[in-house]
Motif scaffolding. Structure first.
Motif, mmCIF file in Angstrom:
data_model
loop_
_atom_site.group_PDB
_atom_site.id
_atom_site.type_symbol
_atom_site.label_atom_id
_atom_site.label_comp_id
_atom_site.label_asym_id
_atom_site.label_seq_id
_atom_site.Cartn_x
_atom_site.Cartn_y
_atom_site.Cartn_z
ATOM 1 N N MET A 1 22.049 -8.652 -8.148
ATOM 2 C CA MET A 1 21.724 -8.604 -6.731
ATOM 3 C C MET A 1 20.283 -8.140 -6.556
ATOM 4 N N PRO A 2 19.542 -8.746 -5.634
ATOM 5 C CA PRO A 2 18.158 -8.333 -5.424
ATOM 6 C C PRO A 2 18.051 -7.064 -4.583
ATOM 7 N N LEU A 3 16.891 -6.448 -4.672
ATOM 8 C CA LEU A 3 16.550 -5.261 -3.889
ATOM 9 C C LEU A 3 15.757 -5.708 -2.668
ATOM 10 N N HIS A 4 16.124 -5.230 -1.482
ATOM 11 C CA HIS A 4 15.327 -5.528 -0.289
ATOM 12 C C HIS A 4 14.172 -4.534 -0.233
ATOM 13 N N PHE A 5 12.929 -5.043 -0.195
ATOM 14 C CA PHE A 5 11.717 -4.225 -0.210
ATOM 15 C C PHE A 5 10.877 -4.502 1.024
ATOM 16 N N GLU A 6 10.471 -3.418 1.699
ATOM 17 C CA GLU A 6 9.562 -3.540 2.827
ATOM 18 C C GLU A 6 8.377 -2.617 2.621
ATOM 19 N N LEU A 7 7.194 -3.125 2.915
ATOM 20 C CA LEU A 7 5.959 -2.351 2.870
ATOM 21 C C LEU A 7 5.367 -2.374 4.270
ATOM 22 N N VAL A 8 5.196 -1.177 4.843
ATOM 23 C CA VAL A 8 4.772 -1.043 6.230
ATOM 24 C C VAL A 8 3.564 -0.115 6.300
ATOM 25 N N THR A 9 2.568 -0.485 7.141
ATOM 26 C CA THR A 9 1.449 0.400 7.449
ATOM 27 C C THR A 9 1.524 0.705 8.951
ATOM 28 N N PRO A 10 0.711 1.640 9.435
ATOM 29 C CA PRO A 10 0.727 1.899 10.882
ATOM 30 C C PRO A 10 0.392 0.651 11.711
ATOM 31 N N GLU A 11 -0.341 -0.292 11.129
ATOM 32 C CA GLU A 11 -0.730 -1.488 11.861
ATOM 33 C C GLU A 11 0.345 -2.566 11.898
ATOM 34 N N LYS A 12 1.049 -2.770 10.751
ATOM 35 C CA LYS A 12 1.986 -3.895 10.706
ATOM 36 C C LYS A 12 2.906 -3.840 9.499
ATOM 37 N N LEU A 13 3.910 -4.716 9.539
ATOM 38 C CA LEU A 13 4.803 -4.945 8.407
ATOM 39 C C LEU A 13 4.086 -5.907 7.459
ATOM 40 N N LEU A 14 3.785 -5.451 6.241
ATOM 41 C CA LEU A 14 3.065 -6.286 5.283
ATOM 42 C C LEU A 14 3.987 -7.131 4.414
ATOM 43 N N ARG A 15 5.133 -6.578 4.041
ATOM 44 C CA ARG A 15 6.075 -7.287 3.171
ATOM 45 C C ARG A 15 7.495 -7.018 3.624
ATOM 46 N N SER A 16 8.325 -8.023 3.516
ATOM 47 C CA SER A 16 9.765 -7.883 3.691
ATOM 48 C C SER A 16 10.370 -8.979 2.836
ATOM 49 N N GLU A 17 10.852 -8.604 1.648
ATOM 50 C CA GLU A 17 11.312 -9.615 0.698
ATOM 51 C C GLU A 17 12.358 -9.057 -0.250
ATOM 52 N N GLU A 18 13.034 -9.975 -0.923
ATOM 53 C CA GLU A 18 14.017 -9.623 -1.939
ATOM 54 C C GLU A 18 13.318 -9.671 -3.291
ATOM 55 N N VAL A 19 13.416 -8.581 -4.055
ATOM 56 C CA VAL A 19 12.757 -8.495 -5.355
ATOM 57 C C VAL A 19 13.729 -7.927 -6.390
ATOM 58 N N HIS A 20 13.302 -7.940 -7.660
ATOM 59 C CA HIS A 20 14.130 -7.375 -8.722
ATOM 60 C C HIS A 20 13.980 -5.850 -8.778
ATOM 61 N N MET A 21 12.706 -5.376 -8.789
ATOM 62 C CA MET A 21 12.445 -3.941 -8.942
ATOM 63 C C MET A 21 11.073 -3.621 -8.378
ATOM 64 N N VAL A 22 10.909 -2.376 -7.906
ATOM 65 C CA VAL A 22 9.616 -1.888 -7.446
ATOM 66 C C VAL A 22 9.364 -0.540 -8.099
ATOM 67 N N VAL A 23 8.142 -0.354 -8.636
ATOM 68 C CA VAL A 23 7.738 0.937 -9.198
ATOM 69 C C VAL A 23 6.734 1.557 -8.223
ATOM 70 N N VAL A 24 7.034 2.767 -7.777
ATOM 71 C CA VAL A 24 6.278 3.441 -6.734
ATOM 72 C C VAL A 24 5.552 4.652 -7.316
ATOM 73 N N PRO A 25 4.270 4.868 -6.919
ATOM 74 C CA PRO A 25 3.545 6.052 -7.385
ATOM 75 C C PRO A 25 3.931 7.290 -6.560
ATOM 76 N N GLY A 26 5.032 7.920 -6.935
ATOM 77 C CA GLY A 26 5.496 9.101 -6.215
ATOM 78 C C GLY A 26 4.607 10.304 -6.480
ATOM 79 N N SER A 27 4.615 11.254 -5.561
ATOM 80 C CA SER A 27 3.779 12.440 -5.724
ATOM 81 C C SER A 27 4.212 13.284 -6.930
ATOM 82 N N GLU A 28 5.471 13.147 -7.355
ATOM 83 C CA GLU A 28 5.974 13.869 -8.534
ATOM 84 C C GLU A 28 6.006 12.984 -9.773
ATOM 85 N N GLY A 29 5.451 11.773 -9.659
ATOM 86 C CA GLY A 29 5.443 10.833 -10.777
ATOM 87 C C GLY A 29 5.966 9.476 -10.334
#
Length: 84
Positions: free
Chosen positions: A1-29
């Motif tokens: 099953m795919p992962l639903h991923f959204e990327l949003v900035t204060p200006e607009k929705l940049l991405r809304s798509e189904e993907v396999h995986m996302v790696v995020v630069p968290g503040s703790e790693g």
């Protein structure tokens, strides 16, 4: 099953798509999110989100600056101060 991923900035929705995986630069790693990940929230540091559209495909890098990442039962939403 795919992962639903959204990327949003204060200006607009940049991405809304189904993907396999996302790696995020968290503040703790960096952390990876797949479909079915346990819900949580994290602040993010300046860096690159790596979007893996398929299991074996090369990731796409998206530069982000600050913000929050939220994993829910609906998927992953990244609220970035700046992206692109």
């Amino acid at each position: 099953m795919p992962l639903h991923f959204e990327l949003v900035t204060p200006e607009k929705l940049l991405r809304s798509e189904e993907v396999h995986m996302v790696v995020v630069p968290g503040s703790e790693g960096d952390f990876g999110v797949l479909e079915g990940h346990a819900p949580f929230m994290s602040t993010i540091r300046d860096g690159e989100i790596m979007v893996h559209k398929t299991a074996g495909g090369a990731p796409e890098a998206i530069r982000v600056e600050g913000g929050l990442a939220e994993v829910t039962t609906r998927g992953l939403t990244v609220l970035a101060e700046k992206a692109g």
